[in-house]
Design an enzyme around this catalytic site. Structure first.
Site, PDB file in Angstrom:
ATOM      1  N   LYS A 262      17.991 -38.459  19.513  1.00  0.00           N
ATOM      2  CA  LYS A 262      18.265 -37.671  18.340  1.00  0.00           C
ATOM      3  C   LYS A 262      17.052 -37.718  17.395  1.00  0.00           C
ATOM      4  O   LYS A 262      16.264 -38.653  17.522  1.00  0.00           O
ATOM      5  CB  LYS A 262      19.528 -38.167  17.652  1.00  0.00           C
ATOM      6  CG  LYS A 262      19.374 -39.597  17.077  1.00  0.00           C
ATOM      7  CD  LYS A 262      20.560 -40.004  16.309  1.00  0.00           C
ATOM      8  CE  LYS A 262      20.364 -39.865  14.829  1.00  0.00           C
ATOM      9  NZ  LYS A 262      19.522 -40.869  14.184  1.00  0.00           N
TER      10      LYS A 262
ATOM     11  N   HIS B 159      23.190 -43.663  20.486  1.00  0.00           N
ATOM     12  CA  HIS B 159      23.410 -45.052  20.894  1.00  0.00           C
ATOM     13  C   HIS B 159      24.767 -45.584  20.428  1.00  0.00           C
ATOM     14  O   HIS B 159      25.234 -46.597  20.926  1.00  0.00           O
ATOM     15  CB  HIS B 159      22.257 -45.949  20.453  1.00  0.00           C
ATOM     16  CG  HIS B 159      22.236 -46.290  18.999  1.00  0.00           C
ATOM     17  ND1 HIS B 159      21.773 -45.430  18.039  1.00  0.00           N
ATOM     18  CD2 HIS B 159      22.626 -47.401  18.332  1.00  0.00           C
ATOM     19  CE1 HIS B 159      21.879 -46.007  16.851  1.00  0.00           C
ATOM     20  NE2 HIS B 159      22.404 -47.198  17.001  1.00  0.00           N
TER      21      HIS B 159
ATOM     22  N   LYS C 141      27.813 -48.495  22.268  1.00  0.00           N
ATOM     23  CA  LYS C 141      28.326 -49.739  21.678  1.00  0.00           C
ATOM     24  C   LYS C 141      29.641 -50.110  22.347  1.00  0.00           C
ATOM     25  O   LYS C 141      30.522 -49.261  22.518  1.00  0.00           O
ATOM     26  CB  LYS C 141      28.533 -49.565  20.158  1.00  0.00           C
ATOM     27  CG  LYS C 141      27.226 -49.439  19.377  1.00  0.00           C
ATOM     28  CD  LYS C 141      27.480 -49.386  17.879  1.00  0.00           C
ATOM     29  CE  LYS C 141      26.230 -49.012  17.111  1.00  0.00           C
ATOM     30  NZ  LYS C 141      25.293 -50.105  16.888  1.00  0.00           N
TER      31      LYS C 141
ATOM     32  N   GLU D  17      25.227 -49.487   5.670  1.00  0.00           N
ATOM     33  CA  GLU D  17      24.030 -50.251   6.039  1.00  0.00           C
ATOM     34  C   GLU D  17      23.459 -50.930   4.799  1.00  0.00           C
ATOM     35  O   GLU D  17      23.450 -50.327   3.722  1.00  0.00           O
ATOM     36  CB  GLU D  17      22.964 -49.322   6.609  1.00  0.00           C
ATOM     37  CG  GLU D  17      23.345 -48.656   7.904  1.00  0.00           C
ATOM     38  CD  GLU D  17      22.157 -47.911   8.485  1.00  0.00           C
ATOM     39  OE1 GLU D  17      21.426 -48.523   9.266  1.00  0.00           O
ATOM     40  OE2 GLU D  17      21.953 -46.744   8.142  1.00  0.00           O
TER      41      GLU D  17
ATOM     42  N   ASP E 195      21.018 -37.776   9.750  1.00  0.00           N
ATOM     43  CA  ASP E 195      20.645 -39.018  10.446  1.00  0.00           C
ATOM     44  C   ASP E 195      21.873 -39.713  11.048  1.00  0.00           C
ATOM     45  O   ASP E 195      21.789 -40.302  12.122  1.00  0.00           O
ATOM     46  CB  ASP E 195      19.952 -39.954   9.437  1.00  0.00           C
ATOM     47  CG  ASP E 195      19.324 -41.167  10.102  1.00  0.00           C
ATOM     48  OD1 ASP E 195      18.756 -41.014  11.198  1.00  0.00           O
ATOM     49  OD2 ASP E 195      19.393 -42.275   9.518  1.00  0.00           O
TER      50      ASP E 195
ATOM     51  N   HIS F 281      26.221 -39.885  14.916  1.00  0.00           N
ATOM     52  CA  HIS F 281      26.996 -41.121  15.115  1.00  0.00           C
ATOM     53  C   HIS F 281      28.430 -40.982  14.590  1.00  0.00           C
ATOM     54  O   HIS F 281      29.394 -41.329  15.276  1.00  0.00           O
ATOM     55  CB  HIS F 281      26.331 -42.304  14.416  1.00  0.00           C
ATOM     56  CG  HIS F 281      24.907 -42.544  14.852  1.00  0.00           C
ATOM     57  ND1 HIS F 281      24.454 -42.234  16.104  1.00  0.00           N
ATOM     58  CD2 HIS F 281      23.851 -43.084  14.194  1.00  0.00           C
ATOM     59  CE1 HIS F 281      23.171 -42.563  16.192  1.00  0.00           C
ATOM     60  NE2 HIS F 281      22.785 -43.070  15.047  1.00  0.00           N
TER      61      HIS F 281
ATOM     62  N   LYS G  27      22.820 -45.983   2.953  1.00  0.00           N
ATOM     63  CA  LYS G  27      21.806 -47.039   3.071  1.00  0.00           C
ATOM     64  C   LYS G  27      21.813 -47.850   1.785  1.00  0.00           C
ATOM     65  O   LYS G  27      22.245 -47.383   0.743  1.00  0.00           O
ATOM     66  CB  LYS G  27      20.428 -46.420   3.280  1.00  0.00           C
ATOM     67  CG  LYS G  27      20.337 -45.658   4.601  1.00  0.00           C
ATOM     68  CD  LYS G  27      19.033 -45.913   5.289  1.00  0.00           C
ATOM     69  CE  LYS G  27      18.956 -45.223   6.629  1.00  0.00           C
ATOM     70  NZ  LYS G  27      19.291 -46.108   7.745  1.00  0.00           N
TER      71      LYS G  27
HETATM   72  C1  BG6 Z   1      19.766 -44.605  13.729  1.00  0.00           C
HETATM   73  C2  BG6 Z   1      19.337 -44.076  12.399  1.00  0.00           C
HETATM   74  O1  BG6 Z   1      20.145 -43.557  14.586  1.00  0.00           O
HETATM   75  O2  BG6 Z   1      20.874 -45.485  13.558  1.00  0.00           O
HETATM   76  C3  BG6 Z   1      18.988 -45.205  11.445  1.00  0.00           C
HETATM   77  O3  BG6 Z   1      18.210 -43.215  12.544  1.00  0.00           O
HETATM   78  C4  BG6 Z   1      20.136 -46.189  11.365  1.00  0.00           C
HETATM   79  O4  BG6 Z   1      18.682 -44.704  10.158  1.00  0.00           O
HETATM   80  C5  BG6 Z   1      20.593 -46.613  12.760  1.00  0.00           C
HETATM   81  O5  BG6 Z   1      19.697 -47.315  10.628  1.00  0.00           O
HETATM   82  C6  BG6 Z   1      21.865 -47.440  12.680  1.00  0.00           C
HETATM   83  O6  BG6 Z   1      22.138 -47.975  13.945  1.00  0.00           O
HETATM   84  P1  BG6 Z   1      22.981 -49.316  14.104  1.00  0.00           P
HETATM   85  O7  BG6 Z   1      23.145 -49.469  15.582  1.00  0.00           O
HETATM   86  O8  BG6 Z   1      22.167 -50.400  13.457  1.00  0.00           O
HETATM   87  O9  BG6 Z   1      24.268 -49.072  13.376  1.00  0.00           O
END
Ligand code: BG6
Length: 476
Positions: free
Chosen positions: A141, A171, A175, A209, A228, A233, A329
């Site tokens: 992505k 990703h 998980k 986050e 993002d 996600h 964030k």
């Molecule tokens: C990424 C984003 O796809 O996922 C990031 O670009 C983000 O900004 C990250 O921090 C979060 O992934 P995870 O696995 O840490 O929740």
């Protein structure tokens, strides 16, 4: 299901000197090597516009694995792994003849770990360099930055490769906790009975986050939280929470159901969205700067670092049930969870007798950290009087399985190597995701400031009215 070693093939990583390769891909490939889950025969060929040779690439891989591999670095495994590593410098004219000459096998998995602006030129080069035959492609992505650019990207990909050899990676689907949602929903009869508008009052999905933009200010300025995290996600998790049972547990059956769900999600109205941006503050006891003071960020930036939205899903199962999504964030803590809030009892016999306020039952799926699932219910406190208290039944990965979940990239790389599309995103899914948020991209509401270290702007509360968001400070 026992994982099997993939057929012989090379693995090519474009962007081999970059952040993603160092933090995620090389450690994941190394761990697959440790578990004998790489192809029996096949090189791992890194490529980048760099003057590195094979040894430089090996040194980079060694240091990255030592730093980021979840299992550390074992010398014997490393020797086996290092023997596969090769490096081909990308030519200045962008041509791939050198790479073509270096590949020894007919089949290969190509990973594009490069900025999205390089996707289309690289895919076209793959076509022009006689590399399309035998290539499967993993693409990261963002898949475009809006509906039109996503469509252009899909068209460019299909001019070179058929859909069955394209693996769009998100990703979150790799998980363990997200995959476990499928098992939880479709392997347990009792939850299916209550997983609908009759019993569910609302569903919340939060991706919080504590990290900021982490040196990626320039990238983030053009992306923002909606692109993002929300469009990919959060929508992926939403589709797994909301989908119907597939006819069988195979890739296309599952992906059909996810797309069907997304088709029923109504494009979000800008009134149903709150965008926020962090100002300076303290996160986990550390003083952090405002987003506008991060390197690469405009001083008057209006990019959102927080987004909350209310979605409506027009299906028989979910009609009338609000789905509340939020991500941000520099929030107080890292916490990704799904909360399914069930409807209240029809009569409150125990009003005024609760020690902690009456809450309806809720199911909390902790995606990360402290992975697990909890169900809350009301219990009688021991004693002569009737006093009630909310208690939890809790399943925790750590204590039930005595292990921590493996890295998402290991599972996803292995799936792509064996050609399994179940956890990858199909063309129509990507485009539907953009259609859903297109109205907000076209007319973004103003960004509301929130202090770093808070849970985001207060304005987001209005989206949950007449109810309220479950506090992420609550034990899940
Ligand atoms: C990424 C984003 O796809 O996922 C990031 O670009 C983000 O900004 C990250 O921090 C979060 O992934 P995870 O696995 O840490 O929740």
């Amino acid at each position: 299901m026992q994982l099997r070693p993939p057929a012989d093939q090379d693995i090519v990583v474009f962007g081999a000197s970059g952040d993603l390769a160092g933090r995620k891909l090389l450690p994941a490939l190394y761990n697959l090597c440790a578990e004998d889950l790489l192809p029996g025969q096949g090189d791992i060929v890194g490529t980048a516009p760099s003057t590195w040779n094979d040894d430089d690439f090996r040194t980079h891989a060694h240091d990255s694995i030592a730093q980021f591999s979840r299992t550390g670095l074992d010398d014997q495994v490393w020797q086996r792994f290092a023997a596969r590593l090769r490096f081909v410098a990308l030519r200045q004219d962008g041509g791939l003849a050198d790479l073509r000459a270096a590949l020894k096998r007919e089949q290969r998995l190509v990973y594009l770990a490069v900025p999205s602006s390089a996707f289309i030129p690289l895919v076209q080069q793959i076509g022009q360099s006689d590399l399309a035959e035998g290539t499967s492609l993993i693409i990261e992505k963002p898949f475009g930055h809006d509906l039109e650019s996503a469509h252009q990207l899909n068209t460019a990909l299909h001019q070179v490769l058929p859909e069955e050899r394209i693996f769009r990676i998100d990703h979150y689907l790799g998980k363990e906790t997200v995959q476990n949602l499928l098992v939880f929903r479709f392997g347990n009869a009792i939850f299916e009975r209550v997983w609908n508008r009759d019993c569910v009052e609302r569903v919340e999905i939060s991706v919080a986050e504590s990290l900021g933009v982490d040196g990626r200010g320039r990238f983030y300025e053009e992306t923002g939280a909606l692109r993002d995290i929300v469009q990919n996600h959060l929508f992926q998790v939403l589709s797994v929470v909301g989908m119907e049972a597939p006819v069988c547990f195979e890739a296309e059956a599952l992906r059909n159901e996810k797309v069907k769900l997304l088709r029923a999600v109504q494009p979000v109205h800008p009134h149903d969205v709150i965008r926020g941006q962090y100002t300076g503050g303290a996160v986990e006891d550390e003083q952090v700067p405002a987003y506008r003071d991060e390197p690469g960020v405009a001083r008057d930036s209006t990019t959102e670092t927080f987004a909350a939205l209310r979605l409506h899903i027009d299906t028989w199962r979910w009609s009338g049930v609000p789905f509340l999504l939020r991500t941000g964030k520099r929030l107080r803590r890292r916490d990704t969870r799904i909360v399914v809030a069930f409807r209240d009892v029809p009569l409150h016999f125990f009003e005024g007798l609760a020690v902690d306020g009456l809450e309806s039952n809720r199911l909390v799926v902790r995606i990360q950290p402290d992975e697990g699932i909890a169900l809350t219910f009301l219990a009688k406190q021991p004693g002569p009087e009737i006093r009630t208290q909310t208690v939890r039944m809790d399943f925790s990965y750590g204590s039930s399985f005595k292990t921590s979940p493996p890295e998402a990239y290991e599972r996803l790389l292995h799936d792509a190597l064996v050609g399994d599309h179940t956890l990858f995103i199909r063309e129509d899914e990507v485009e539907r995701g953009w259609e859903i948020i297109q109205p907000v991209l076209a007319e973004p509401p103003p960004v509301q400031p929130y202090a770093a270290g808070s849970w985001g702007p207060d304005q987001a509360d209005a989206l949950a009215a007449p109810s309220h968001w479950h506090s992420l400070d609550d034990e899940a």
